[in-house]
Design a protein around this motif. Structure first.
Motif, PDB file in Angstrom:
ATOM      1  N   ASN A  44       0.854  -1.184   0.000  1.00 33.37           N
ATOM      2  CA  ASN A  44       0.000   0.000   0.000  1.00 33.37           C
ATOM      3  C   ASN A  44       0.885   1.227   0.000  1.00 33.37           C
ATOM      4  O   ASN A  44       2.096   1.147   0.214  1.00 33.37           O
ATOM      5  N   TYR A  45       0.273   2.374  -0.251  1.00 32.11           N
ATOM      6  CA  TYR A  45       1.028   3.615  -0.269  1.00 32.11           C
ATOM      7  C   TYR A  45       1.429   4.044   1.141  1.00 32.11           C
ATOM      8  O   TYR A  45       0.716   3.812   2.108  1.00 32.11           O
ATOM      9  N   GLY A  46       2.597   4.675   1.231  1.00 29.60           N
ATOM     10  CA  GLY A  46       3.082   5.201   2.506  1.00 29.60           C
ATOM     11  C   GLY A  46       4.177   6.216   2.260  1.00 29.60           C
ATOM     12  O   GLY A  46       4.394   6.671   1.130  1.00 29.60           O
ATOM     13  N   SER A  47       4.863   6.592   3.300  1.00 27.85           N
ATOM     14  CA  SER A  47       5.971   7.544   3.219  1.00 27.85           C
ATOM     15  C   SER A  47       7.270   6.845   3.600  1.00 27.85           C
ATOM     16  O   SER A  47       7.257   5.846   4.324  1.00 27.85           O
ATOM     17  N   SER A  48       8.364   7.393   3.107  1.00 25.85           N
ATOM     18  CA  SER A  48       9.653   6.774   3.403  1.00 25.85           C
ATOM     19  C   SER A  48      10.769   7.788   3.254  1.00 25.85           C
ATOM     20  O   SER A  48      10.680   8.708   2.431  1.00 25.85           O
ATOM     21  N   ASP A  49      11.789   7.618   4.078  1.00 23.26           N
ATOM     22  CA  ASP A  49      13.028   8.358   3.861  1.00 23.26           C
ATOM     23  C   ASP A  49      13.729   7.770   2.647  1.00 23.26           C
ATOM     24  O   ASP A  49      13.646   6.569   2.385  1.00 23.26           O
ATOM     25  N   LEU A  50      14.411   8.618   1.931  1.00 22.80           N
ATOM     26  CA  LEU A  50      15.048   8.183   0.693  1.00 22.80           C
ATOM     27  C   LEU A  50      16.414   8.835   0.592  1.00 22.80           C
ATOM     28  O   LEU A  50      16.623   9.951   1.083  1.00 22.80           O
ATOM     29  N   MET A  51      17.350   8.143   0.001  1.00 22.65           N
ATOM     30  CA  MET A  51      18.668   8.738  -0.200  1.00 22.65           C
ATOM     31  C   MET A  51      19.027   8.667  -1.679  1.00 22.65           C
ATOM     32  O   MET A  51      18.754   7.677  -2.356  1.00 22.65           O
ATOM     33  N   SER A  52      19.611   9.763  -2.163  1.00 22.96           N
ATOM     34  CA  SER A  52      20.083   9.834  -3.538  1.00 22.96           C
ATOM     35  C   SER A  52      21.601   9.897  -3.506  1.00 22.96           C
ATOM     36  O   SER A  52      22.183  10.644  -2.713  1.00 22.96           O
ATOM     37  N   THR A  53      22.239   9.114  -4.344  1.00 21.59           N
ATOM     38  CA  THR A  53      23.704   9.067  -4.354  1.00 21.59           C
ATOM     39  C   THR A  53      24.233   9.585  -5.686  1.00 21.59           C
ATOM     40  O   THR A  53      23.632   9.347  -6.741  1.00 21.59           O
ATOM     41  N   TYR A  54      25.354  10.284  -5.620  1.00 16.44           N
ATOM     42  CA  TYR A  54      25.971  10.869  -6.803  1.00 16.44           C
ATOM     43  C   TYR A  54      27.488  10.681  -6.721  1.00 16.44           C
ATOM     44  O   TYR A  54      28.080  10.940  -5.660  1.00 16.44           O
ATOM     45  N   PRO A  55      28.132  10.227  -7.799  1.00 16.05           N
ATOM     46  CA  PRO A  55      29.594  10.111  -7.787  1.00 16.05           C
ATOM     47  C   PRO A  55      30.230  11.477  -7.559  1.00 16.05           C
ATOM     48  O   PRO A  55      29.755  12.495  -8.085  1.00 16.05           O
ATOM     49  N   ALA A  56      31.289  11.499  -6.756  1.00 17.98           N
ATOM     50  CA  ALA A  56      31.906  12.771  -6.388  1.00 17.98           C
ATOM     51  C   ALA A  56      33.420  12.683  -6.501  1.00 17.98           C
ATOM     52  O   ALA A  56      34.019  11.619  -6.337  1.00 17.98           O
ATOM     53  N   THR A  57      34.030  13.825  -6.789  1.00 17.75           N
ATOM     54  CA  THR A  57      35.482  13.974  -6.808  1.00 17.75           C
ATOM     55  C   THR A  57      35.872  14.930  -5.693  1.00 17.75           C
ATOM     56  O   THR A  57      35.274  16.000  -5.546  1.00 17.75           O
ATOM     57  N   ILE A 294      25.784  11.410  -0.595  1.00 13.47           N
ATOM     58  CA  ILE A 294      24.469  10.872  -0.251  1.00 13.47           C
ATOM     59  C   ILE A 294      23.602  12.024   0.251  1.00 13.47           C
ATOM     60  O   ILE A 294      23.920  12.651   1.268  1.00 13.47           O
ATOM     61  N   ILE A 295      22.514  12.299  -0.484  1.00  9.88           N
ATOM     62  CA  ILE A 295      21.593  13.373  -0.111  1.00  9.88           C
ATOM     63  C   ILE A 295      20.317  12.734   0.419  1.00  9.88           C
ATOM     64  O   ILE A 295      19.620  12.025  -0.314  1.00  9.88           O
ATOM     65  N   PRO A 296      19.984  12.952   1.697  1.00 12.83           N
ATOM     66  CA  PRO A 296      18.750  12.360   2.240  1.00 12.83           C
ATOM     67  C   PRO A 296      17.525  13.158   1.806  1.00 12.83           C
ATOM     68  O   PRO A 296      17.601  14.338   1.479  1.00 12.83           O
ATOM     69  N   GLY A 297      16.389  12.486   1.793  1.00 12.98           N
ATOM     70  CA  GLY A 297      15.125  13.140   1.452  1.00 12.98           C
ATOM     71  C   GLY A 297      13.970  12.304   1.953  1.00 12.98           C
ATOM     72  O   GLY A 297      14.145  11.231   2.535  1.00 12.98           O
ATOM     73  N   ARG A 298      12.758  12.786   1.741  1.00 14.79           N
ATOM     74  CA  ARG A 298      11.557  12.059   2.156  1.00 14.79           C
ATOM     75  C   ARG A 298      10.542  12.117   1.037  1.00 14.79           C
ATOM     76  O   ARG A 298      10.323  13.174   0.430  1.00 14.79           O
ATOM     77  N   VAL A 299       9.926  10.966   0.752  1.00 11.12           N
ATOM     78  CA  VAL A 299       8.928  10.880  -0.313  1.00 11.12           C
ATOM     79  C   VAL A 299       7.625  10.347   0.259  1.00 11.12           C
ATOM     80  O   VAL A 299       7.620   9.550   1.197  1.00 11.12           O
ATOM     81  N   ASP A 300       6.514  10.821  -0.303  1.00 14.00           N
ATOM     82  CA  ASP A 300       5.184  10.403   0.116  1.00 14.00           C
ATOM     83  C   ASP A 300       4.504   9.645  -1.011  1.00 14.00           C
ATOM     84  O   ASP A 300       4.890   9.737  -2.183  1.00 14.00           O
ATOM     85  N   SER A 301       3.457   8.896  -0.650  1.00 12.83           N
ATOM     86  CA  SER A 301       2.638   8.141  -1.615  1.00 12.83           C
ATOM     87  C   SER A 301       3.497   7.195  -2.444  1.00 12.83           C
ATOM     88  O   SER A 301       3.460   7.205  -3.687  1.00 12.83           O
ATOM     89  N   VAL A 302       4.305   6.399  -1.750  1.00 18.88           N
ATOM     90  CA  VAL A 302       5.148   5.413  -2.427  1.00 18.88           C
ATOM     91  C   VAL A 302       4.927   4.047  -1.778  1.00 18.88           C
ATOM     92  O   VAL A 302       4.428   3.941  -0.656  1.00 18.88           O
ATOM     93  N   ILE A 303       5.284   3.012  -2.510  1.00 21.07           N
ATOM     94  CA  ILE A 303       5.190   1.641  -2.009  1.00 21.07           C
ATOM     95  C   ILE A 303       6.561   1.210  -1.528  1.00 21.07           C
ATOM     96  O   ILE A 303       7.554   1.325  -2.256  1.00 21.07           O
TER      97      ILE A 303
END
Length: 388
Positions: A44-57, A294-303
């Motif tokens: 079912n739909y819910g909310s969750s913390d999410l992390m996005s990763t990006y290569p860095a120098t 690593i950039i943290p975030g939060r998303v809603d209405s996700v499984i």
């Protein structure tokens, strides 16, 4: 006699029928017993913390190439590679003989020019006195005054040459322009150094603070700014602290902060450069290293589903959907990792209300398997399930 045979035949037929029915029932019972009990969950739909990763120098706050300002042979290398140095500390010494000689020559020229000025000044005073008494002509007096001005100009020229000679002599001692760490040193004692050399003598990296550079695509920028409803400056102020994942997979202990986002998107890459600032008190991070932001975030209405409820085959991830007949069907899904390493956010492939298997993946069940589903929530909290 015929009656007895008929009765015997009827008994045989009845026995066979009973035997077949018994066998059929036993087979069905065995099939039911053979279906493994597998824990399932309804998504079912819910909310969750999410992390996005990006290569860095990783780069030092300042990376300064050290180049000689004069030409000469290196007579001394005063530091070693990887050494931490302070601003003004001596790094290299270039042969000073010719430059010291130039200073001595320039000082002598200044002394000569000073003497010439004194002589011209004395002559000019005498001429002026004679002119005032009408003993000499105005022309002769003016010549004396011009000679004095020429002598003074020559003195200024000699003094400028002395300053330049002293500056060149000072350039023979190459010092650190800032605090930092010494990079590689390709040129050693005896090597010829010159301002036109291709390689610098070394590089001084100020690693007290370090910058981690990474890129955001145009799509990333639109998502981070809510399709332009807020500016990048607002996003920078509102974004939480970021983390740096090092090359060995560990997380750098100091949290960082996004500092700047380039105002121009590179046409060749379609991305904008972003800079995050990290403290580096122990000098653990070095310029030129790599990692992941690593950039943290939060998303809603996700499984959100457990990672163990999926499998990956040839870079395609699958979930195991259980239909109303308790038959398992594999479904390809697109997922994003959730902090903690135990769950996935499903971005496509599943719909709310579907049941999925969350155990036995790759061992007890596969596509087309028949299972005896057990509700995972009820299994974890049997008292609440009994009350319901």
């Amino acid at each position: 006699m015929k009656t007895i045979k008929a009765l015997h035949s009827s008994l045989v037929v009845a026995s066979a029928s009973l035997l077949m029915a018994s066998c059929s029932g036993g087979t069905q019972q065995q099939m039911q017993q053979a279906a493994p009990q597998i824990a399932t969950m309804t998504v079912n739909y819910g909310s969750s913390d999410l992390m996005s990763t990006y290569p860095a120098t990783i780069k030092g706050k300042t990376d300064i190439d050290i180049r000689p300002q004069v030409t000469g042979f290196i007579t001394k290398v005063a530091v070693d590679e990887g050494q931490r140095v302070s601003k003004g500390q001596t790094l290299f010494i270039i042969d000073q003989v010719q430059y010291q000689a130039a200073v001595d020559q320039a000082e002598a020229a200044v002394n000569v020019a000073k003497t010439s000025v004194e002589t011209a000044a004395l002559t000019a005073r005498n001429k002026q006195q004679l002119f005032d008494k009408n003993i000499i002509s105005e022309y002769e007096n003016q010549i004396a005054q011009n000679n004095l001005a020429t002598a003074r100009a020559q003195l200024a020229q000699a003094q400028a040459s002395l300053v330049n000679a002293k500056k060149n002599l000072a350039y023979t001692v190459v010092t650190a322009p800032s605090n930092g760490v010494v990079g590689s040193i390709p040129s050693r004692e005896g090597s010829l150094a010159s301002p036109s050399m291709a390689q610098p003598l070394t590089t001084i990296s100020d690693n007290g603070d370090i910058y981690a550079y990474f890129s955001l695509t145009e799509k990333d920028i639109l998502e981070l700014t809510d399709n332009g409803s807020r500016s990048l400056d607002q996003w920078i102020k509102q974004t939480p602290e970021v983390q740096l994942k090092l090359a060995d997979g560990t997380i750098y202990p100091e949290a960082g902060k996004v500092a700047t986002v380039s105002g121009v998107i590179d046409n060749s890459t379609g991305a904008a450069s972003v800079r995050a600032l990290f403290k580096n008190p122990n000098g653990m991070l070095r310029s030129g290293s790599t990692g992941q932001i690593i950039i943290p975030g939060r998303v809603d209405s996700v499984i959100v589903i457990p990672q163990k409820a999926t499998s990956e085959i040839q870079n395609i991830r699958f979930a195991y959907v259980v239909n109303d007949s308790n038959v398992v069907n594999t479904v390809p899904v697109t997922v994003l990792p959730v902090p903690g390493g135990q769950d996935f956010v499903v971005t496509s492939g599943l719909q709310p209300g579907q049941r999925i298997a969350i155990e036995g993946i790759g061992t007890k069940i596969k596509d087309g398997s028949v299972i005896a589903p057990v509700d995972a929530a009820a299994q974890q909290n049997p008292q609440a399930a009994q009350q319901q």
